[in-house]
Design a protein around this motif. Structure first.
Motif, mmCIF file in Angstrom:
data_model
loop_
_atom_site.group_PDB
_atom_site.id
_atom_site.type_symbol
_atom_site.label_atom_id
_atom_site.label_comp_id
_atom_site.label_asym_id
_atom_site.label_seq_id
_atom_site.Cartn_x
_atom_site.Cartn_y
_atom_site.Cartn_z
ATOM 1 N N MET B 1 0.956 -1.158 0.082
ATOM 2 C CA MET B 1 -0.134 0.089 0.052
ATOM 3 C C MET B 1 0.528 1.294 -0.052
ATOM 4 O O MET B 1 0.582 2.250 -0.267
ATOM 5 C CB MET B 1 -0.877 -0.023 1.296
ATOM 6 C CG MET B 1 -2.196 -1.052 1.190
ATOM 7 S SD MET B 1 -2.964 -0.593 -0.574
ATOM 8 C CE MET B 1 -3.724 0.976 -0.063
ATOM 9 N N GLU B 3 2.933 2.394 -2.197
ATOM 10 C CA GLU B 3 2.922 2.990 -3.519
ATOM 11 C C GLU B 3 1.505 3.765 -3.563
ATOM 12 O O GLU B 3 1.653 5.181 -4.124
ATOM 13 C CB GLU B 3 3.026 2.073 -5.074
ATOM 14 C CG GLU B 3 4.370 1.413 -4.648
ATOM 15 C CD GLU B 3 4.360 0.098 -5.661
ATOM 16 O OE1 GLU B 3 3.682 0.360 -6.706
ATOM 17 O OE2 GLU B 3 4.931 -0.722 -5.301
ATOM 18 N N LEU B 4 0.530 3.006 -3.201
ATOM 19 C CA LEU B 4 -0.838 3.945 -3.541
ATOM 20 C C LEU B 4 -0.898 4.794 -2.582
ATOM 21 O O LEU B 4 -1.411 5.965 -3.018
ATOM 22 C CB LEU B 4 -1.964 2.526 -3.189
ATOM 23 C CG LEU B 4 -3.254 3.008 -3.141
ATOM 24 C CD1 LEU B 4 -3.599 3.326 -4.736
ATOM 25 C CD2 LEU B 4 -4.208 1.971 -2.926
ATOM 26 N N LEU B 7 0.476 8.083 -4.192
ATOM 27 C CA LEU B 7 -0.272 8.716 -5.127
ATOM 28 C C LEU B 7 -1.479 9.298 -4.359
ATOM 29 O O LEU B 7 -1.624 10.705 -4.849
ATOM 30 C CB LEU B 7 -1.067 7.691 -6.281
ATOM 31 C CG LEU B 7 -1.439 8.121 -7.409
ATOM 32 C CD1 LEU B 7 -0.711 9.265 -8.205
ATOM 33 C CD2 LEU B 7 -1.929 7.151 -8.422
ATOM 34 N N TYR B 8 -2.522 8.676 -3.913
ATOM 35 C CA TYR B 8 -3.468 9.420 -3.159
ATOM 36 C C TYR B 8 -2.987 9.920 -2.046
ATOM 37 O O TYR B 8 -3.628 9.476 -0.736
ATOM 38 C CB TYR B 8 -4.625 8.513 -3.018
ATOM 39 C CG TYR B 8 -4.982 7.951 -4.443
ATOM 40 C CD1 TYR B 8 -6.047 8.805 -5.168
ATOM 41 C CD2 TYR B 8 -4.691 6.758 -5.406
ATOM 42 C CE1 TYR B 8 -6.456 8.650 -6.523
ATOM 43 C CE2 TYR B 8 -5.182 6.581 -6.567
ATOM 44 C CZ TYR B 8 -6.019 7.343 -7.290
ATOM 45 O OH TYR B 8 -6.421 7.028 -8.359
ATOM 46 N N LEU B 38 -9.282 10.583 -24.845
ATOM 47 C CA LEU B 38 -9.111 9.219 -24.471
ATOM 48 C C LEU B 38 -10.298 8.892 -23.264
ATOM 49 O O LEU B 38 -10.648 7.839 -23.101
ATOM 50 C CB LEU B 38 -7.833 8.664 -24.206
ATOM 51 C CG LEU B 38 -7.015 8.952 -25.473
ATOM 52 C CD1 LEU B 38 -5.569 8.589 -25.380
ATOM 53 C CD2 LEU B 38 -7.476 7.998 -26.775
ATOM 54 N N CYS B 39 -10.079 9.469 -22.132
ATOM 55 C CA CYS B 39 -10.939 9.445 -21.013
ATOM 56 C C CYS B 39 -12.072 10.309 -20.810
ATOM 57 O O CYS B 39 -12.827 9.999 -19.889
ATOM 58 C CB CYS B 39 -10.063 9.330 -19.896
ATOM 59 S SG CYS B 39 -9.380 11.089 -19.324
ATOM 60 N N CYS B 64 -10.785 12.882 -12.857
ATOM 61 C CA CYS B 64 -10.646 12.187 -11.603
ATOM 62 C C CYS B 64 -9.890 12.779 -10.863
ATOM 63 O O CYS B 64 -9.530 14.031 -10.716
ATOM 64 C CB CYS B 64 -9.790 10.950 -12.095
ATOM 65 S SG CYS B 64 -8.113 11.644 -12.878
ATOM 66 N N ALA B 65 -9.761 12.229 -9.378
ATOM 67 C CA ALA B 65 -9.141 12.806 -8.345
ATOM 68 C C ALA B 65 -7.965 13.690 -8.643
ATOM 69 O O ALA B 65 -7.424 14.549 -8.364
ATOM 70 C CB ALA B 65 -8.898 12.031 -7.060
ATOM 71 N N ILE B 66 -6.940 12.810 -9.435
ATOM 72 C CA ILE B 66 -5.912 13.310 -9.717
ATOM 73 C C ILE B 66 -5.682 14.602 -10.731
ATOM 74 O O ILE B 66 -5.002 15.521 -10.398
ATOM 75 C CB ILE B 66 -4.768 12.017 -10.495
ATOM 76 C CG1 ILE B 66 -4.795 10.903 -9.741
ATOM 77 C CG2 ILE B 66 -3.448 12.712 -10.996
ATOM 78 C CD1 ILE B 66 -4.256 10.802 -8.389
ATOM 79 N N TYR B 122 2.715 5.735 -12.853
ATOM 80 C CA TYR B 122 1.408 5.071 -13.146
ATOM 81 C C TYR B 122 1.237 5.824 -14.226
ATOM 82 O O TYR B 122 0.481 6.748 -14.793
ATOM 83 C CB TYR B 122 0.219 5.679 -12.296
ATOM 84 C CG TYR B 122 0.361 5.232 -10.700
ATOM 85 C CD1 TYR B 122 -0.269 3.848 -10.429
ATOM 86 C CD2 TYR B 122 1.085 5.701 -9.973
ATOM 87 C CE1 TYR B 122 -0.382 3.619 -9.347
ATOM 88 C CE2 TYR B 122 1.207 5.367 -8.723
ATOM 89 C CZ TYR B 122 0.633 4.096 -8.420
ATOM 90 O OH TYR B 122 0.620 3.804 -6.813
ATOM 91 N N ARG B 125 -1.578 7.530 -15.960
ATOM 92 C CA ARG B 125 -2.420 8.347 -15.122
ATOM 93 C C ARG B 125 -1.505 9.877 -15.247
ATOM 94 O O ARG B 125 -2.158 10.985 -14.653
ATOM 95 C CB ARG B 125 -2.584 8.367 -13.640
ATOM 96 C CG ARG B 125 -3.121 7.088 -13.289
ATOM 97 C CD ARG B 125 -4.573 6.914 -13.884
ATOM 98 N NE ARG B 125 -5.454 7.966 -13.709
ATOM 99 C CZ ARG B 125 -6.114 7.794 -12.298
ATOM 100 N NH1 ARG B 125 -6.083 6.856 -11.350
ATOM 101 N NH2 ARG B 125 -6.829 8.949 -12.173
ATOM 102 N N PRO B 158 -5.783 5.743 -20.412
ATOM 103 C CA PRO B 158 -6.015 5.014 -18.962
ATOM 104 C C PRO B 158 -7.467 4.133 -19.472
ATOM 105 O O PRO B 158 -8.205 4.600 -20.418
ATOM 106 C CB PRO B 158 -6.802 6.131 -18.012
ATOM 107 C CG PRO B 158 -7.024 7.418 -19.155
ATOM 108 C CD PRO B 158 -5.880 6.971 -20.216
#
Lengths: 420, 158
Positions: B1, B3-4, B7-8, B38-39, B64-66, B122, B125, B158
């Motif tokens: 976790m 790495e996750l 990012l978040y 694309l997204c 998205c959040a990012i 990522y 992203r 993505p």
């Protein structure tokens, strides 16, 4: 062919679906991603390939490769008979009347574009109408928009309700003497809805209108019988049914294929060529210009062998069980909304989590080793209908397990924690 | 976790929930639309440019959040900067998220924006983080639209 025999044995034993045994046929599934066992739930985008398909392709490249339909030499004959053998397998798989009604293409997108150019540009005129449905993938929408723009024709749309089911009552009203073609998906790639294509074909034929069915998601999940459906065209992507990319089939009734214009011009699709004019080969060659994806087509034949070797009834029942289980578990989580709640669904499950963007869902699930698709699924009008920019989509194949659904559910809960 | 969580991070989640400068800017003299075909992410950047200085900056849009957090923090970072300073930030940010700039080793002006460094792990992203910056850059240059369509092949759909 030890692998093929193993497969057949697995099929015979598979009264109760032996998913662990089947998983052994798919080498890709045994890896870890981000330190966790891979959970592959992106089958509607592309399904994984069983060992016998990989080995068949490798055998072709190792021992049989040559160009087809040209040389008189040994290897060319080997390659030609393997390629044409694959066409026979496709014919039996979808129950076409004749093998020449099965055109090898790259996939559904190319198949539909073939019909757009071959049928549409020849038979559609200004003021004519093409009928599509509101839930079509862009591949069964954009080519028809392009045709309508070129010809001054009109695109009509069969609406869907908020469950994601087509409103058939409105369909009859869309058919008239100007309607030249109805184009509809067998199974929606974003909602999972199984459309009543046999009924649609019957109603369209009553008005003398031919029907094209996008079978990208149909062929992997349903038993397809093109004679029973009586559709005029049926398009398949091999990579969504356990074959390599670059393999696909456009089925068309011979009477239509013979009347249509060729699609791509070049070698193999001609009978005679002079500078004044060329004449075209008979079907299926008329639509297969240039050297095709021979290894991929042979791989598709091997994938069909694989599917014939398993108990497909049990496989499909297992997929339906996974869908029901995942739907029930995800629905019970507060904040999760299922997008696509039709009564008849294949194992495609679209959902959103509160106002968390699906791309964030996809990244967090990926960290848990879970592969899903996040985005608009090439079906932007569907997203507009449901008022969401995108969805997350888990799609199940017969090699997925209930434990994998549990991991999906746990990861969804993690998403909710992160964004709480 | 680990790495996750990189990012978040809390800051990114906070900006996602409560984006700053998230409204149409009355009196803006430059507007630019950003779109990721694309997204489907899209946003509009409003800029008030005066004597070579970005006096005010805001955005609206969906993503998205990012992408939302990146847009929010971009407006904070660029507001009050001269055109040249904004250009420098744009290039530094872009180089950081594509892995060309080591924000710890190389001198830069990124400051708090360094929390987006994790995005480079990522590839799918990177476009999310850079869309607002491309759009701001387009506004700076006087262009009306920006797209992530023509980014490099490493910056995956993505």
């Amino acid at each position: 062919m030890a692998a093929a025999e193993d497969t057949i044995r697995a099929g015979a034993e598979a009264k109760a679906w032996d998913v662990e045994r089947v998983r052994e046929d798919f080498p890709v599934l045994s890896q870890t991603v981000n330190g966790k066992p891979l959970v592959y739930l992106d089958n509607a985008a592309s399904a994984q390939v069983p060992r016998i398909v990989i080995e068949r392709g490798a055998k072709y490249l190792r021992e049989e490769h040559s160009n087809i339909h040209r040389g008189v030499h040994y290897l060319s004959q080997k390659a030609t008979s393997a390629y044409e053998g694959a066409r026979e397998k496709v014919k039996r798989f979808i129950n076409a009347r004749e093998a020449r009604e099965c055109i090898f293409v790259r996939g559904v997108t190319e198949g539909i574009n073939l019909v757009m150019h071959g049928y549409g540009r020849k038979f559609v005129r200004e003021g004519d109408e093409i009928v599509v449905s509101e839930m079509e993938h862009h591949s069964n929408l954009v080519p028809w928009q392009m045709l309508c723009e070129e010809k001054g024709a009109r695109l009509r749309v069969i609406p869907m309700n908020d469950e994601g089911e087509l409103v058939l009552d409105e369909f009859d009203g869309l058919l008239n003497e100007r309607t030249k073609l109805v184009c509809v998906g067998h199974v929606s790639n974003s909602l999972g809805t199984v459309n009543p294509v046999k009924e649609i074909v019957a109603r369209a034929h009553k008005q003398g209108v031919p029907v094209l069915v996008d079978g990208a998601q149909g062929a992997p999940h349903l038993k397809v019988d093109v004679q029973d459906l009586d559709c005029d065209f049926y398009a398949i992507s091999g990579h969504k049914m356990f074959a390599p990319t670059g393999s696909g089939v456009l089925y068309g009734k011979a009477e239509w294929l013979e009347k249509m214009n060729p699609f791509i011009g070049g070698g193999s699709m001609i009978r005679t060529v002079t500078f004044e004019r060329s004449t075209y080969a008979a079907i299926p060659d008329k639509f297969e210009a240039g050297t095709p994806a021979i290894a991929s087509a042979i791989g598709l034949g091997a994938a069909i062998d694989y599917l014939n070797g398993i108990d497909r009834e049990a496989a499909h029942a297992h997929e339906r069980e996974l869908l029901a289980y995942a739907t029930e578990r995800l629905t019970s989580i507060e904040g999760v909304r299922i997008i696509g709640t039709a009564r008849e669904k294949a194992s495609v499950l679209g959902f959103v989590i509160g106002d968390v963007h699906p791309h964030d869902v996809g990244t967090i699930l990926d960290q848990e080793g879970i592969a899903i698709r996040a985005g608009h699924h090439c079906a932007q009008p569907v997203m507009q209908h449901f008022g969401v920019p995108a969805t997350a989509r888990a799609s199940f194949a017969f090699y997925n397990t209930k434990e994998e659904v549990d991991r999906l559910v746990a990861a969804v809960q993690k998403v909710i924690e992160v964004f709480a | 976790m680990s790495e996750l969580s990189e990012l978040y991070q809390q800051v990114i989640l906070d900006h996602n929930k409560k984006p700053r400068n998230f409204q149409k800017l009355e009196g803006a003299n430059r507007t630019s639309e950003g779109f990721n075909p694309l997204c489907g992410d899209q946003l509009t950047v409003y800029m008030l440019m005066d004597e070579g200085v970005v006096r005010d900056l805001s955005f609206v849009g969906t993503g998205c959040a990012i992408s939302k957090a990146a847009a929010s923090m971009m407006t904070q970072a660029v507001k009050g900067k001269t055109r040249e300073e904004a250009q420098v930030l744009f290039h530094e940010f872009h180089r950081m998220v594509t892995g060309e700039l080591d924000e710890e080793a190389e001198e830069n002006h990124l400051g708090r924006l360094k929390i987006f460094a994790g995005v480079r792990d990522y590839p799918a992203r990177v476009k999310c983080a850079s869309l607002a910056w491309h759009t701001m850059h387009a506004a700076l240059e006087g262009a009306e639209t920006a797209t992530t369509e023509n980014l490099g092949p490493g910056e995956v759909n993505p």
